[in-house]
Design an enzyme around this catalytic site. Structure first.
Site, PDB file in Angstrom:
ATOM      1  N   ASP A   8       0.857  -1.190   0.000  1.00 53.35           N
ATOM      2  CA  ASP A   8       0.000   0.000   0.000  1.00 53.35           C
ATOM      3  C   ASP A   8       0.893   1.239   0.000  1.00 53.35           C
ATOM      4  O   ASP A   8       2.114   1.151  -0.211  1.00 53.35           O
ATOM      5  CB  ASP A   8      -0.994  -0.041   1.172  1.00 53.35           C
ATOM      6  CG  ASP A   8      -0.327   0.161   2.538  1.00 53.35           C
ATOM      7  OD1 ASP A   8       0.924   0.298   2.593  1.00 53.35           O
ATOM      8  OD2 ASP A   8      -1.061   0.182   3.535  1.00 53.35           O
ATOM      9  N   CYS A  65       2.724  -3.449   4.166  1.00 52.18           N
ATOM     10  CA  CYS A  65       1.888  -2.294   4.519  1.00 52.18           C
ATOM     11  C   CYS A  65       2.536  -1.658   5.750  1.00 52.18           C
ATOM     12  O   CYS A  65       3.721  -1.884   6.002  1.00 52.18           O
ATOM     13  CB  CYS A  65       0.425  -2.686   4.721  1.00 52.18           C
ATOM     14  SG  CYS A  65       0.064  -3.724   6.155  1.00 52.18           S
ATOM     15  N   THR A  67       2.009  -2.020   9.146  1.00 53.47           N
ATOM     16  CA  THR A  67       2.358  -3.027  10.155  1.00 53.47           C
ATOM     17  C   THR A  67       2.606  -4.401   9.557  1.00 53.47           C
ATOM     18  O   THR A  67       3.167  -5.270  10.227  1.00 53.47           O
ATOM     19  CB  THR A  67       1.207  -3.190  11.166  1.00 53.47           C
ATOM     20  OG1 THR A  67       0.029  -3.567  10.420  1.00 53.47           O
ATOM     21  CG2 THR A  67       0.946  -1.905  11.932  1.00 53.47           C
ATOM     22  N   HIS A  98       8.316 -25.081   8.509  1.00 59.32           N
ATOM     23  CA  HIS A  98       7.185 -25.773   9.138  1.00 59.32           C
ATOM     24  C   HIS A  98       5.858 -25.526   8.438  1.00 59.32           C
ATOM     25  O   HIS A  98       4.997 -26.396   8.428  1.00 59.32           O
ATOM     26  CB  HIS A  98       7.041 -25.335  10.601  1.00 59.32           C
ATOM     27  CG  HIS A  98       8.133 -25.848  11.488  1.00 59.32           C
ATOM     28  ND1 HIS A  98       8.036 -25.875  12.863  1.00 59.32           N
ATOM     29  CD2 HIS A  98       9.369 -26.343  11.208  1.00 59.32           C
ATOM     30  CE1 HIS A  98       9.143 -26.374  13.392  1.00 59.32           C
ATOM     31  NE2 HIS A  98       9.975 -26.656  12.409  1.00 59.32           N
ATOM     32  N   HIS A 133       5.244 -31.973   9.180  1.00 60.36           N
ATOM     33  CA  HIS A 133       4.712 -30.635   8.892  1.00 60.36           C
ATOM     34  C   HIS A 133       3.734 -30.664   7.718  1.00 60.36           C
ATOM     35  O   HIS A 133       2.822 -29.840   7.649  1.00 60.36           O
ATOM     36  CB  HIS A 133       5.862 -29.664   8.620  1.00 60.36           C
ATOM     37  CG  HIS A 133       6.845 -29.593   9.753  1.00 60.36           C
ATOM     38  ND1 HIS A 133       6.494 -29.100  10.998  1.00 60.36           N
ATOM     39  CD2 HIS A 133       8.133 -29.992   9.847  1.00 60.36           C
ATOM     40  CE1 HIS A 133       7.540 -29.182  11.811  1.00 60.36           C
ATOM     41  NE2 HIS A 133       8.553 -29.720  11.134  1.00 60.36           N
TER      42      HIS A 133
HETATM   43  C1  RB5 Z   1      -2.410   2.501   6.654  1.00 59.60           C
HETATM   44  O1  RB5 Z   1      -2.506   3.656   7.418  1.00 59.60           O
HETATM   45  C2  RB5 Z   1      -2.230   1.298   7.560  1.00 59.60           C
HETATM   46  O2  RB5 Z   1      -3.401   1.043   8.257  1.00 59.60           O
HETATM   47  C3  RB5 Z   1      -1.796   0.072   6.761  1.00 59.60           C
HETATM   48  O3  RB5 Z   1      -0.619   0.336   6.077  1.00 59.60           O
HETATM   49  C4  RB5 Z   1      -1.516  -1.178   7.579  1.00 59.60           C
HETATM   50  O4  RB5 Z   1      -0.656  -0.919   8.629  1.00 59.60           O
HETATM   51  C5  RB5 Z   1      -2.705  -1.945   8.018  1.00 59.60           C
HETATM   52  O5  RB5 Z   1      -2.612  -3.035   8.618  1.00 59.60           O
END
Ligand code: RB5
Length: 150
Positions: A8, A65, A67, A98, A133
């Site tokens: 993203d 993304c 996180t 695994h 596994h």
């Molecule tokens: C975008 O602000 C953020 O929510 C996205 O990049 C991600 O971290 C979502 O899980």
């Protein structure tokens, strides 16, 4: 090996960094992510990479993304995807050995470019161990197919 990469808006910079890194190592990298800085929606790119991997168009996938959480949750909705969210190399190694992970997800706000390089190196060079596994990985597929496990 052909790699599908997707991201993203938060992952644009890390995606570019890893694309250059992997291309320099001889991998073919196909970009399914955004290159625009404007806010957008990570499930779009998760779906594109997931479909490229399960269709066989690409061998493995990389998703980024902020996180890594939203994009990995999204990818794991696609049948045949085993997407592992990794912030270090040990869990990445084990996700291959695994779980036979076919996509790795990372958080651009969570890790730096050097750790991301180490994670993708691990992800692309570690083999699935099979054996016991395989039984468990096959059970994941059973869940996708509506089998009641016991
Ligand atoms: C975008 O602000 C953020 O929510 C996205 O990049 C991600 O971290 C979502 O899980």
């Amino acid at each position: 090996m052909k790699i599908a990469i997707g991201n993203d808006h938060v992952g644009v910079e890390l995606k570019r960094h890893l694309t250059d890194y992997l291309t320099g190592k001889g991998y073919e990298v196909v970009n399914f992510g955004t290159d625009a800085p404007e806010s957008n929606h990570y499930p779009i790119y998760a779906q594109k990479v997931a479909e490229a991997v399960v269709s066989g168009q690409c061998d493995r996938g990389i998703l980024i993304c902020g996180t890594g959480i939203g994009i990995s949750i999204s990818a794991n909705k696609i049948k045949g995807v085993r997407c592992a969210l990794c912030s270090e190399t040990v869990s990445c190694q084990l996700s291959r050995e695994h779980n036979n992970a076919n996509i790795v997800a990372m958080g651009a706000r969570m890790i730096g470019p050097v750790m991301a390089e180490a994670i993708v190196d691990t992800f692309l060079t570690t083999e699935f161990l099979g054996g016991r596994h395989s039984i468990r990985v096959n059970m994941i597929a059973d869940i996708e197919n509506g089998v009641e496990l016991s």
